[in-house]
Design an enzyme around this catalytic site. Structure first.
Site, PDB file in Angstrom:
ATOM      1  N   GLU A 200      40.332  53.143  37.085  1.00  0.00           N
ATOM      2  CA  GLU A 200      41.691  52.957  37.574  1.00  0.00           C
ATOM      3  C   GLU A 200      42.588  54.097  37.110  1.00  0.00           C
ATOM      4  OE1 GLU A 200      42.417  48.125  37.798  1.00  0.00           O
ATOM      5  OE2 GLU A 200      43.288  49.310  36.161  1.00  0.00           O
ATOM      6  N   ARG A 297      41.787  30.552  34.360  1.00  0.00           N
ATOM      7  CA  ARG A 297      41.791  29.578  33.261  1.00  0.00           C
ATOM      8  C   ARG A 297      43.190  29.508  32.675  1.00  0.00           C
ATOM      9  NH1 ARG A 297      42.184  33.169  29.074  1.00  0.00           N
ATOM     10  NH2 ARG A 297      41.072  35.138  29.249  1.00  0.00           N
TER      11      ARG A 297
END
Length: 623
Positions: A200, A297
């Site tokens: 990235e 989560r």
């Protein structure tokens, strides 16, 4: 509502889930390893089951043992907490195949967002903006380097299956790319069983902004606003807050809408977090914020969202898992005040934040704020798990008031003999740039010298220690030294020892108040989040122990030797990497203290070593 719940986790998150479950009348089952047999979460639960030896891979990560524990106790559902198996799609499916309720994201959503490259491709299709980078299947070092060159330095190498800051390396210099790629892949393979990476563009003034999302089985998806998690060290979050400083309503609406769009793209159910990277060089702007990844989560930092919204996210999880619709509609949710959370770790900032393990002979955490913890006084910080001691969560009407409250709370922490980052947290929360909201992921690195307490005691600590050594007006001075202050004449001087070093200190009638206690080994002074062993000087006070200055390289903590980079008799240069040690999920490179020759090599790849073990001895090159 569910009747019974097994929590497939440990520590503070297990304790936190149990508290909500108990309030809702849900019976709880804890699981534990050998190391956690007497842990608080084991006692808090209605029932507890032993699932194996201390290493997580032999206990908390063994799916069959957790499922067997659920069957043996008649649990209706399994809550995975965070970490361990919480984002394991196979485990989610196994739970449901066993006829149990999975209190987590659907397995399909976990798979869709679990691999960073596939998740980004999905977000591109959903028209969610993503960070520029390379997501290709060709994983050859040559192709990865070529893509990095095309993107432009600096770049970020990230594990495809990564999370929690593991398997991530920033590369500024092309000459370092190969070594950092290898290190990243090794860590990714060890942590996730997958050594694939993506590349990235590294944003030079990055802000880490994330949005809490929640979906139910009725097609509803809402956001609970944003959190700023920019204060990080080695990609690990240190202080989180909500809302994000400098966030205007238009930008908030844009980023939160993108987060809901991302969740809908994977038919999300339950609690999740959409993580964005923002270029903060010109303030927060909607066109300079990009999707990074999704955590499928509950997050460590969820308490700050609970604080500003007044919602219990674990209750939301349990209600959604029970088939109920979301407790609130989007228009019912509002931001109230400001909240901050600091992660109190068992680590020593003065030694490069190396983990600190051992018994918690003294553990006093601040009162009057929310403290989420899974350890207690008399317990132990072991080398087997994350070294978090507690989360300190504060709330106030304004950001400045919240920062001040957090700084005061961290300064009140008293832990011994395990070392902590409490003083570091107090300094960070009180730093003028932090208070002003000038934060990005480079904040800690830029201000490290001001944030890390010195290895030697300050004048204030010396004065307080000297005051505590003066006998009280009546009684034994060591029966209760709490808050002791001296009023001795200023011209008197006292010899003492602090942290093993001798000091001669002028007694000061205005010595700062501090808390001192007597232990079996001596005296300890607590001041501004720091802890100092002190006492009268010893007649035989001499410096001891091997130090890097004599060429002895010893293990700074218990761990496993990952790599040995030198051989007996090899010539090494100052700063050259000799051995890589892994402990508490972190790699630590040990380097040569000066130019010389490897005179003794004790380290062996794959070997487990105790703290203080001699690994390498370097002799001066001139003999």
């Amino acid at each position: 509502m569910l009747n019974s719940l097994l929590i497939a986790n440990r520590g503070e998150i297990a304790c936190r889930i149990i508290r909500t479950a108990r309030r809702l009348g849900v019976r709880t089952v804890a699981v534990h390893s050998d190391a956690d047999a007497r842990a608080p979460h084991v006692r808090m639960a209605d029932e507890a089951v032993h699932i194996g030896p201390s290493p997580a891979r032999e206990s908390y990560l063994v799916q069959e043992r957790i499922l067997a524990a659920a069957a043996a106790t008649g649990a209706e559902a399994i809550h995975p907490g965070y970490g361990f198996l919480s984002e394991n799609a196979g485990f989610a499916e196994a739970v449901q195949a066993a006829g149990l309720v999975w209190v987590g994201a659907p397995a399909a959503s976990i798979r869709a967002m679990g691999l960073k490259d596939a998740a980004k491709q999905r977000m591109i299709a959903a028209q969610v903006p993503v960070t520029p980078g390379y997501l290709g299947a060709d994983q050859s070092p040559e192709r990865l380097r070529a893509e990095a060159e095309a993107i432009g330095w600096p770049v970020l190498i990230k594990a495809v299956a990564g999370g929690g800051g593991k398997g991530m390396r920033r590369v500024d210099d092309p000459a370092d790319f190969a070594a950092l790629l290898e290190s990243c892949r090794r860590e990714a393979a060890a942590s996730f069983g997958d050594d694939r990476v993506l590349i990235e563009k590294y944003i030079l003034s990055p802000r880490h902004i994330e949005v809490q999302v929640f979906g139910d089985t009725h097609g509803n998806v809402v956001h609970l606003f944003e959190r700023d998690c920019s204060l990080q060290r080695r990609h690990q979050k240190v202080i989180e807050e909500a809302p994000a400083p400098g966030m205007d309503e238009a930008t908030r609406a844009s980023i939160c809408a993108a987060a809901v769009k991302a969740a809908r793209a994977v038919d999300y159910v339950g609690a999740g977090t959409i993580e964005f990277i923002a270029d903060g060089s010109a303030g927060l702007r909607a066109d300079r914020i990009w999707f990074m990844e999704m955590n499928t989560r509950l997050q460590v930092e969820h308490p700050v969202t609970e604080a500003i919204t007044g919602q219990d996210l674990v209750e939301w999880q349990l209600r959604v898992a029970s088939g109920e619709p979301l407790p609130r509609r989007q228009e019912d949710l509002r931001i109230r005040g400001w909240a901050m959370e600091a992660r109190l770790y068992a680590e020593n900032p003065a030694t490069g934040f190396l983990p600190s393990t051992g018994p918690l002979e003294r553990l006093r955490l601040p009162r009057g704020i929310r403290v989420d913890s899974g350890v207690e006084e008399g317990g132990e910080v072991t080398p087997f798990y994350d070294p978090m001691i507690a989360k300190l969560i504060v709330q106030a009407e304004t950001r400045a008031a919240a920062a001040a409250r957090l700084a005061r709370a961290a300064a009140k922490v008293e832990v011994w003999p395990v070392r902590t980052n409490a003083a570091f947290l107090a300094r960070a929360a009180a730093h003028p740039d932090f208070v002003a909201g000038h934060v990005d992921t480079g904040f800690i690195e830029r201000h490290l010298a001001a944030l890390v307490p010195a290895a030697d005691p300050s004048a204030a600590v010396c004065a307080a220690a000297a005051a505590a050594l003066v006998p009280a007006r009546s009684g034994d001075p060591w029966t209760d030294l709490t808050g002791f202050r001296a009023n001795a004449p200023a011209e008197r001087r006292i010899a003492l020892e602090i942290a093993g070093q001798p000091h001669l200190v002028d007694l000061d009638a205005d010595a700062p108040a501090a808390r001192a206690i007597a232990t079996d080994e001596g005296r300890v002074l607590f001041s501004a989040g720091e802890a100092w062993a002190f006492g009268p000087p010893r007649a035989d006070d001499v410096a001891g122990g091997a130090a890097a200055s004599d060429g002895a390289i010893v293990a700074p903590m218990p761990g496993r030797i990952v790599t040995v980079l030198v051989a007996d008799g090899a010539t090494v240069a100052k700063g050259e990497r000799l051995v890589v040690l892994e402990a508490m999920k972190m790699e630590q490179a040990l380097v040569a203290p000066f130019n010389g020759i490897v005179a003794e090599l004790k380290a062996r790849e794959g070997g487990q070593v105790a703290e203080g073990t001699l690994l390498v001895r370097i002799a001066p090159a001139d003999g």
